[in-house]
Write a protein that holds these residues in place. Structure first.
Motif, PDB file in Angstrom:
ATOM      1  N   ALA A   1     -19.125  10.918   6.523  1.00 38.98           N
ATOM      2  CA  ALA A   1     -19.934  10.522   7.677  1.00 38.98           C
ATOM      3  C   ALA A   1     -21.402  10.875   7.450  1.00 38.98           C
ATOM      4  O   ALA A   1     -22.306  10.104   7.805  1.00 38.98           O
ATOM      5  N   ALA A   2     -21.656  12.042   6.842  1.00 40.16           N
ATOM      6  CA  ALA A   2     -23.034  12.442   6.564  1.00 40.16           C
ATOM      7  C   ALA A   2     -23.665  11.525   5.514  1.00 40.16           C
ATOM      8  O   ALA A   2     -24.819  11.109   5.650  1.00 40.16           O
ATOM      9  N   ARG A   3     -22.898  11.220   4.499  1.00 43.51           N
ATOM     10  CA  ARG A   3     -23.430  10.396   3.400  1.00 43.51           C
ATOM     11  C   ARG A   3     -23.780   8.989   3.872  1.00 43.51           C
ATOM     12  O   ARG A   3     -24.791   8.410   3.459  1.00 43.51           O
ATOM     13  N   THR A   4     -22.964   8.419   4.761  1.00 47.93           N
ATOM     14  CA  THR A   4     -23.166   7.040   5.218  1.00 47.93           C
ATOM     15  C   THR A   4     -23.899   6.963   6.549  1.00 47.93           C
ATOM     16  O   THR A   4     -24.210   5.862   7.012  1.00 47.93           O
ATOM     17  N   GLN A   5     -24.158   8.155   7.176  1.00 48.88           N
ATOM     18  CA  GLN A   5     -24.786   8.212   8.498  1.00 48.88           C
ATOM     19  C   GLN A   5     -23.963   7.442   9.543  1.00 48.88           C
ATOM     20  O   GLN A   5     -24.507   6.822  10.462  1.00 48.88           O
ATOM     21  N   LEU A   6     -22.665   7.516   9.399  1.00 48.41           N
ATOM     22  CA  LEU A   6     -21.745   6.933  10.372  1.00 48.41           C
ATOM     23  C   LEU A   6     -21.781   7.763  11.648  1.00 48.41           C
ATOM     24  O   LEU A   6     -21.671   8.992  11.597  1.00 48.41           O
ATOM     25  N   SER A   7     -21.928   7.123  12.782  1.00 51.02           N
ATOM     26  CA  SER A   7     -21.971   7.839  14.060  1.00 51.02           C
ATOM     27  C   SER A   7     -20.545   8.159  14.504  1.00 51.02           C
ATOM     28  O   SER A   7     -19.709   7.265  14.637  1.00 51.02           O
ATOM     29  N   ILE A   8     -20.267   9.449  14.704  1.00 51.98           N
ATOM     30  CA  ILE A   8     -18.924   9.891  15.058  1.00 51.98           C
ATOM     31  C   ILE A   8     -18.941  10.651  16.382  1.00 51.98           C
ATOM     32  O   ILE A   8     -20.002  10.988  16.915  1.00 51.98           O
ATOM     33  N   MET A   9     -17.751  10.909  16.896  1.00 46.24           N
ATOM     34  CA  MET A   9     -17.586  11.731  18.085  1.00 46.24           C
ATOM     35  C   MET A   9     -16.718  12.923  17.696  1.00 46.24           C
ATOM     36  O   MET A   9     -15.688  12.765  17.034  1.00 46.24           O
ATOM     37  N   VAL A  10     -17.151  14.127  18.101  1.00 45.78           N
ATOM     38  CA  VAL A  10     -16.429  15.358  17.782  1.00 45.78           C
ATOM     39  C   VAL A  10     -16.087  16.055  19.093  1.00 45.78           C
ATOM     40  O   VAL A  10     -16.985  16.454  19.851  1.00 45.78           O
ATOM     41  N   PHE A  11     -14.790  16.195  19.366  1.00 47.17           N
ATOM     42  CA  PHE A  11     -14.295  16.837  20.584  1.00 47.17           C
ATOM     43  C   PHE A  11     -13.715  18.200  20.219  1.00 47.17           C
ATOM     44  O   PHE A  11     -12.846  18.293  19.342  1.00 47.17           O
ATOM     45  N   ALA A  12     -14.172  19.258  20.896  1.00 50.59           N
ATOM     46  CA  ALA A  12     -13.578  20.581  20.701  1.00 50.59           C
ATOM     47  C   ALA A  12     -13.664  21.347  22.005  1.00 50.59           C
ATOM     48  O   ALA A  12     -14.602  21.154  22.790  1.00 50.59           O
ATOM     49  N   GLY A  13     -12.701  22.220  22.238  1.00 47.58           N
ATOM     50  CA  GLY A  13     -12.736  22.985  23.479  1.00 47.58           C
ATOM     51  C   GLY A  13     -11.479  23.786  23.683  1.00 47.58           C
ATOM     52  O   GLY A  13     -10.816  24.213  22.726  1.00 47.58           O
ATOM     53  N   ASN A  14     -11.132  23.973  24.940  1.00 48.75           N
ATOM     54  CA  ASN A  14     -10.009  24.808  25.326  1.00 48.75           C
ATOM     55  C   ASN A  14      -9.443  24.265  26.633  1.00 48.75           C
ATOM     56  O   ASN A  14      -9.837  23.185  27.078  1.00 48.75           O
ATOM     57  N   HIS A  15      -8.550  25.020  27.273  1.00 49.47           N
ATOM     58  CA  HIS A  15      -7.916  24.523  28.493  1.00 49.47           C
ATOM     59  C   HIS A  15      -8.873  24.479  29.680  1.00 49.47           C
ATOM     60  O   HIS A  15      -8.535  23.906  30.707  1.00 49.47           O
ATOM     61  N   GLY A  16     -10.068  25.050  29.551  1.00 51.45           N
ATOM     62  CA  GLY A  16     -11.017  25.064  30.661  1.00 51.45           C
ATOM     63  C   GLY A  16     -12.203  24.141  30.490  1.00 51.45           C
ATOM     64  O   GLY A  16     -12.864  23.777  31.464  1.00 51.45           O
ATOM     65  N   CYS A  17     -12.504  23.744  29.245  1.00 57.61           N
ATOM     66  CA  CYS A  17     -13.684  22.916  28.997  1.00 57.61           C
ATOM     67  C   CYS A  17     -13.540  22.194  27.664  1.00 57.61           C
ATOM     68  O   CYS A  17     -13.025  22.757  26.691  1.00 57.61           O
TER      69      CYS A  17
END
Length: 341
Positions: A230-246
């Protein structure tokens, strides 16, 4: 252990290990992070008016938000605006600060003054669910006013030491045909959680029982391969991370990918991601039908089956996912083939 003793013990530990994080220090001291924060002489307990506090954060200007679980730390910098809360659910919809709130899990809130002024929220176990840190561009006076408005004199933290075991029901108890048809009938990715709840499934069990061809186990190396590609091609991605509260979301390209010991890091202006890869146990490429076409994700889990992080291609409602993203996900190395080799 009273608050004064706890704080003195923390100061001794901090003197010996200046870089130790509050979360790790609390574990070493045998307390929850919420208890350690409450013991800080510079902390102020906040009334549990979570919706009001979240809705008031825009006046602070640019802030850094941090949402994490045991294996992923997700940090974004931006304006905390467009907050909407309905009952125990809520969201903040902004280009930078993009969040989903599950407020039934929130129990304690504190404002911490000092070197890095912040507002921090914790669950009933004393685990952090969401943190907001001031930046050099934040409005310190607005922060002081907000803290004064929601300050509470009640500083007692009573953590719940009982944690529910995450048990799966037997596969034989699942109506497999109905579940798989429900998967095939999905119209939106947001319909997936209601599908799990309808059949009483945890995510790992659902992935194991998915319709043929919709879930593919891949190697853990796939995370690094995906981020570097993704960095090499500058592909726009979505990254989801969290827990049971947020849940915290990044949308856009990534650039600087840096491994450091067990951690794999994204170190970009406005977005930092820290992934502790030694805690990753399973990774899957998952396909879900929607009214806009199939949506593909990379989902990663720890040994207990808890979701660590999800990756998607950037997408908008009404538009199909990026072809370059689907191609990248398809190219990630298959786990069974890697084992066979």
């Amino acid at each position: 252990m009273n608050a004064s003793t706890l704080w003195q013990n923390y100061l001794h530990l901090k003197a010996a290990e200046p870089k130790i994080r509050a979360r790790d220090a609390a574990a070493r001291l045998g307390v929850s992070e919420a208890e350690l924060v409450a013991a800080d002489p510079l902390s102020t307990t906040l009334f549990p008016k979570w919706a009001d506090i979240l809705g008031a954060l825009e006046v602070l200007g640019p802030v850094m938000t941090l949402t994490r679980n045991e294996a992923a730390v997700h940090e974004k910098t931006g304006i905390y605006a467009n907050v909407s809360i309905q009952g125990e659910m809520g969201l903040a919809l902004n280009p930078e600060i993009d969040l989903r709130f599950f407020l039934h899990s929130w129990r304690y809130g504190f404002a911490l003054r000092g070197e890095r002024p912040s507002i921090q929220f914790f669950d009933r176990h004393g685990d952090a669910v969401h943190k907001i840190f001031l930046t050099p561009l934040s409005d310190a006076a607005a922060y002081d006013e907000l803290v004064s408005r929601y300050a509470s004199s009640h500083a007692c933290v009573e953590v719940d030491l009982q944690r529910e075991a995450a048990n799966e029901q037997p596969d034989a108890a699942i109506d497999l045909a109905a579940f798989r048809q429900g998967w095939l009938n999905l119209q939106d990715t947001h319909d997936f959680f209601p599908l799990l709840r309808r059949f009483g499934l945890r995510r790992p069990q659902a992935l194991r029982l998915a319709p043929q061809g919709y879930v593919r186990p891949v190697t853990l190396e796939s995370v690094s391969l995906l981020l570097h590609a993704a960095a090499r091609t500058q592909l726009s991605i979505m990254v989801f991370a969290g827990n049971h509260g947020c849940l915290q979301i990044h949308t856009g390209p990534v650039n600087k990918i840096v491994p450091m010991g067990p951690w794999l890091n994204v170190l970009d202006p406005g977005f930092n991601l820290h992934l502790r890869m030694d805690l990753f146990a399973h990774a899957y490429v998952v396909r879900k039908p929607t009214r806009d076409g199939e949506v593909t994700s990379l989902e990663c889990y720890d040994a207990a089956g808890e979701l660590i992080v999800q990756f998607f291609g950037e997408r908008k409602p009404g538009k199909p996912e990026l072809a370059a993203w689907a191609e990248l996900a398809l190219s990630l190395p298959d786990l069974e083939l890697a084992h066979a080799a």
